[in-house]
Design a protein around this motif. Structure first.
Motif, PDB file in Angstrom:
ATOM      1  N   LYS A  21      17.166 -17.234  30.131  1.00  0.00           N
ATOM      2  CA  LYS A  21      16.983 -16.083  29.242  1.00  0.00           C
ATOM      3  C   LYS A  21      15.937 -16.352  28.153  1.00  0.00           C
ATOM      4  O   LYS A  21      16.142 -16.000  26.994  1.00  0.00           O
ATOM      5  CB  LYS A  21      18.320 -15.661  28.628  1.00  0.00           C
ATOM      6  N   THR A  22      14.833 -16.983  28.521  1.00  0.00           N
ATOM      7  CA  THR A  22      13.747 -17.178  27.554  1.00  0.00           C
ATOM      8  C   THR A  22      12.551 -16.316  27.961  1.00  0.00           C
ATOM      9  O   THR A  22      12.313 -16.082  29.146  1.00  0.00           O
ATOM     10  CB  THR A  22      13.291 -18.660  27.504  1.00  0.00           C
ATOM     11  N   GLY A  23      11.833 -15.859  26.956  1.00  0.00           N
ATOM     12  CA  GLY A  23      10.631 -15.068  27.223  1.00  0.00           C
ATOM     13  C   GLY A  23      10.929 -13.601  27.482  1.00  0.00           C
ATOM     14  O   GLY A  23      10.007 -12.776  27.536  1.00  0.00           O
ATOM     15  N   ILE A  24      12.194 -13.250  27.633  1.00  0.00           N
ATOM     16  CA  ILE A  24      12.576 -11.882  27.964  1.00  0.00           C
ATOM     17  C   ILE A  24      12.151 -10.917  26.848  1.00  0.00           C
ATOM     18  O   ILE A  24      11.621  -9.826  27.119  1.00  0.00           O
ATOM     19  CB  ILE A  24      14.114 -11.794  28.184  1.00  0.00           C
ATOM     20  N   GLU A  25      12.355 -11.376  25.603  1.00  0.00           N
ATOM     21  CA  GLU A  25      12.008 -10.500  24.466  1.00  0.00           C
ATOM     22  C   GLU A  25      10.494 -10.267  24.410  1.00  0.00           C
ATOM     23  O   GLU A  25      10.040  -9.206  23.988  1.00  0.00           O
ATOM     24  CB  GLU A  25      12.569 -11.050  23.141  1.00  0.00           C
ATOM     25  N   ASN A  26       9.717 -11.268  24.859  1.00  0.00           N
ATOM     26  CA  ASN A  26       8.256 -11.106  24.871  1.00  0.00           C
ATOM     27  C   ASN A  26       7.830 -10.006  25.849  1.00  0.00           C
ATOM     28  O   ASN A  26       6.869  -9.283  25.609  1.00  0.00           O
ATOM     29  CB  ASN A  26       7.563 -12.405  25.269  1.00  0.00           C
ATOM     30  N   VAL A  27       8.548  -9.915  26.957  1.00  0.00           N
ATOM     31  CA  VAL A  27       8.223  -8.887  27.951  1.00  0.00           C
ATOM     32  C   VAL A  27       8.424  -7.507  27.330  1.00  0.00           C
ATOM     33  O   VAL A  27       7.569  -6.626  27.440  1.00  0.00           O
ATOM     34  CB  VAL A  27       9.101  -9.043  29.224  1.00  0.00           C
ATOM     35  N   TRP A  28       9.548  -7.341  26.644  1.00  0.00           N
ATOM     36  CA  TRP A  28       9.826  -6.040  26.044  1.00  0.00           C
ATOM     37  C   TRP A  28       8.837  -5.712  24.912  1.00  0.00           C
ATOM     38  O   TRP A  28       8.364  -4.580  24.790  1.00  0.00           O
ATOM     39  CB  TRP A  28      11.263  -5.964  25.522  1.00  0.00           C
ATOM     40  N   GLU A  29       8.505  -6.744  24.136  1.00  0.00           N
ATOM     41  CA  GLU A  29       7.545  -6.567  23.038  1.00  0.00           C
ATOM     42  C   GLU A  29       6.199  -6.079  23.593  1.00  0.00           C
ATOM     43  O   GLU A  29       5.572  -5.168  23.053  1.00  0.00           O
ATOM     44  CB  GLU A  29       7.364  -7.914  22.335  1.00  0.00           C
ATOM     45  N   MET A  30       5.802  -6.682  24.710  1.00  0.00           N
ATOM     46  CA  MET A  30       4.540  -6.302  25.345  1.00  0.00           C
ATOM     47  C   MET A  30       4.586  -4.849  25.823  1.00  0.00           C
ATOM     48  O   MET A  30       3.632  -4.090  25.643  1.00  0.00           O
ATOM     49  CB  MET A  30       4.301  -7.242  26.526  1.00  0.00           C
ATOM     50  N   ILE A  31       5.706  -4.455  26.404  1.00  0.00           N
ATOM     51  CA  ILE A  31       5.827  -3.075  26.875  1.00  0.00           C
ATOM     52  C   ILE A  31       5.765  -2.104  25.689  1.00  0.00           C
ATOM     53  O   ILE A  31       5.149  -1.041  25.773  1.00  0.00           O
ATOM     54  CB  ILE A  31       7.128  -2.895  27.703  1.00  0.00           C
ATOM     55  N   THR A  32       6.372  -2.512  24.581  1.00  0.00           N
ATOM     56  CA  THR A  32       6.319  -1.686  23.370  1.00  0.00           C
ATOM     57  C   THR A  32       4.870  -1.525  22.900  1.00  0.00           C
ATOM     58  O   THR A  32       4.441  -0.428  22.532  1.00  0.00           O
ATOM     59  CB  THR A  32       7.169  -2.326  22.251  1.00  0.00           C
ATOM     60  N   ASP A  33       4.116  -2.624  22.920  1.00  0.00           N
ATOM     61  CA  ASP A  33       2.692  -2.570  22.562  1.00  0.00           C
ATOM     62  C   ASP A  33       1.952  -1.589  23.467  1.00  0.00           C
ATOM     63  O   ASP A  33       1.127  -0.790  23.012  1.00  0.00           O
ATOM     64  CB  ASP A  33       2.038  -3.951  22.724  1.00  0.00           C
ATOM     65  N   TYR A  34       2.249  -1.692  24.745  1.00  0.00           N
ATOM     66  CA  TYR A  34       1.601  -0.829  25.730  1.00  0.00           C
ATOM     67  C   TYR A  34       1.901   0.642  25.437  1.00  0.00           C
ATOM     68  O   TYR A  34       1.004   1.492  25.470  1.00  0.00           O
ATOM     69  CB  TYR A  34       2.089  -1.188  27.136  1.00  0.00           C
ATOM     70  N   LEU A  35       3.165   0.922  25.130  1.00  0.00           N
ATOM     71  CA  LEU A  35       3.560   2.314  24.875  1.00  0.00           C
ATOM     72  C   LEU A  35       2.864   2.848  23.628  1.00  0.00           C
ATOM     73  O   LEU A  35       2.440   4.004  23.599  1.00  0.00           O
ATOM     74  CB  LEU A  35       5.080   2.416  24.719  1.00  0.00           C
ATOM     75  N   GLN A  36       2.725   1.979  22.634  1.00  0.00           N
ATOM     76  CA  GLN A  36       2.052   2.406  21.401  1.00  0.00           C
ATOM     77  C   GLN A  36       0.588   2.757  21.687  1.00  0.00           C
ATOM     78  O   GLN A  36       0.108   3.825  21.317  1.00  0.00           O
ATOM     79  CB  GLN A  36       2.137   1.297  20.363  1.00  0.00           C
TER      80      GLN A  36
END
Lengths: 366, 366
Positions: free
Chosen positions: A277-292
């Motif tokens: 369960k490492t790096g999972i939050e980075n994936v979501w953060e990246m998707i958030t950046d993309y959506l913005q």
């Protein structure tokens, strides 16, 4: 006591006392009745809009049915749900078997429900239709996510053409959104058939990769990598970490070779370990950046409109062909002509036009 | 002499003698009549079977026409030619622009006519249909081959869908074979769209490459290289020769990575210089080897049967969709629904089913 009745068999049984039925016959009738009962689309719509997962499941079953009556009901439900749809983030997740898709989706899904999100997991799996097993079929692979009240997991429809399965998944998204799911994860098998279909129904397309899976493997998936908005290198843990870091550099270099995406987004590479369960939050953060980014440059909106048009056309094409090829008279004529064409007795074109003319006349008669 | 007529302009001209018409009006009428004249399919069939290139050209023009009357005539001709077809060697030739396709085809064609063969050159060119220029359009690029009585060059049909253009090329092959052409070369642009179509109508698929065109280029054409039965490295001459020899090793290595072909043939790499006319005979020798192998293992025959089935199905699919999308009422309804779908007023599926129902009813009425 020695007297025996003639009509008694060698295997006799003393009459015992009457046991009570283990189920009340009334209950059985009630359950059977409930199962037989045709739930109206209105009841299912109400349930879906209230966030009821059972109604959602029953409605998706209608979508997946080939029964025309069920299909009509499904269309009624989809249209009623439409005003409440279109409000989720849709993420496509692909990767070859063995890359750890289930583990990743479970970890990612649990992370998202932990953030207060409602997560639906759907799958497109053309392979199941040719009985090579199915993805998400074994729900036990996502034991913890299944138990999460804020998650909904639906195995893929099977036994149909890729076009049909894809359309049904696309329709299911609408219902999931109307049911209040704000994050939809769509899994695909990653062998290059269904990725285009998934890509055409998601906002963000994620490719799971392993470090050191070899150049050949990467090449085969080239068509997929081109579509990816991000590559997640999974199992980046322990002894594997150094190799994963090197792979990140390689993949990043490869991604830069592709032309700039119309979204304006530069695809990224993220290291993760679904197991630890490492790096999972980075994936979501990246998707958030993309959506913005894509909300600001209005690509997200434009893209979804284009996707809707695409699905309209795809549905038309699929249905036109399906109606033709499902016609029993056409099937018979087709088989006959296939033989004639094989023996060079008839040109493939003459045969095609003959069958088409027959079909056209038949449609007029009905 | 000083008296001037009032009605004469400043620019006067003495009356000369009447010149004879440079063309007799009778001849003009005769030519116009000939052009207007509808030649019967029977006359064209007779001409084709006698090896008359003018009849062949006129028949191919009928194939390419969108006029239903012409299409009927074309079908009559194709069916009459069918028993005389299927007897040539069909070679597909592809390669990106700049690789020297025209020069190679001319050199190869002249080599073959030199062996006493009759060579027809056709082209599939989807790009011409979207006005990006056409291949083979400029016949002067093959000046010597054009003049050869044993060669026939036909530029590609244009202004249609790839499906339509491909089918018409496939139909033209039948006529060329009936006209006595024993070697058919089919050129394609090599940008990855039409290669599958060509591959499905030829016995042998040849990819033209250059030495040192870079790894990237090779990668893009990966899908094509997988289909190739041979890669010819062109412009292998002068200073380029050493580089070409290295490229041969590289390409050979790449070809061995692909799975074994159902034909049992291991794809080969050949060096050639179309300009200096070297290596051309090796290409033909290799094709002869291929034909021997696939005749012995009966792949050639099986493969052609499969191709015929493929073309039957392709034609059906193309026609079913074309008939729908060419219907003017459908077009209007489609545009209307596109807007509704874009604005999210209607689901793409509901829109699709609405148009399909309209189309179905319309077909009954006619």
């Amino acid at each position: 006591m020695t007297a025996k009745k003639k009509d008694k068999s060698a295997l006799s049984e003393n009459e015992g006392i009457t046991q009570p039925d283990s189920f009340s016959s009334q209950s059985i009738a009630a359950i059977q009745n409930l199962r037989r009962q045709k739930v109206s689309p209105e009841i299912l719509i109400e349930g879906i809009l209230k966030g009821d997962k059972v109604s959602l499941s029953r409605a998706i079953t209608l979508i997946e049915s080939t029964n025309p009556e069920h299909q009509n009901k499904a269309n009624t439900i989809i249209n009623a749900c439409l005003p409440y749809a279109n409000k989720s983030v849709r993420v496509g997740i692909t990767g070859v078997p063995g890359v750890g898709k289930s583990t990743f989706i479970e970890a990612f899904g649990l992370y998202l429900t932990g953030l207060g999100k409602k997560v639906a997991v759907l799958a497109i799996d053309p392979s199941s239709s040719i009985s090579r097993g199915s993805i998400l079929g074994d729900k036990t692979r996502m034991e913890d996510l299944v138990k999460d009240t804020n998650a909904y997991i639906r195995p893929s429809a099977s036994g149909e053409s890729l076009g049909g399965v894809s359309r049904k998944t696309r329709e299911s998204i609408i219902l999931c959104e109307a049911c209040g799911f704000d994050t939809i994860l769509i899994e695909t098998v990653g062998v290059g058939q269904s990725e285009t279909a998934v890509h055409s129904m998601v906002d963000f397309f994620l490719l799971l990769n392993l470090a050191g899976a070899g150049d050949e493997l990467q090449g085969i998936k080239r068509g997929i990598m081109e579509m990816a908005d991000a590559v997640v290198i999974n199992k980046a843990d322990g002894d594997n970490l150094a190799k994963a870091r090197n792979a990140k550099l390689d993949v990043n270099r490869a991604l830069h070779l592709f032309p700039v995406k119309p979204s304006g987004w530069q695809p990224k590479v993220v290291l993760a370990s679904a197991f630890y369960k490492t790096g999972i939050e980075n994936v979501w953060e990246m998707i958030t950046d993309y959506l913005q980014l894509t909300t600001e440059n209005s690509y997200l909106e434009t893209h979804r409109r284009e996707q809707n048009q695409y699905w309209m056309m795809e549905t038309i094409n699929e249905q036109l062909l399906q109606k033709f090829y499902n016609n029993s008279d056409v099937i018979a004529l087709l088989n006959e002509n296939k033989k004639a064409v094989q023996k060079n007795e008839k040109s493939p074109f003459a045969a095609a036009f003959e069958i088409l003319a027959f079909y056209e006349n038949k449609n007029k008669e009905i």
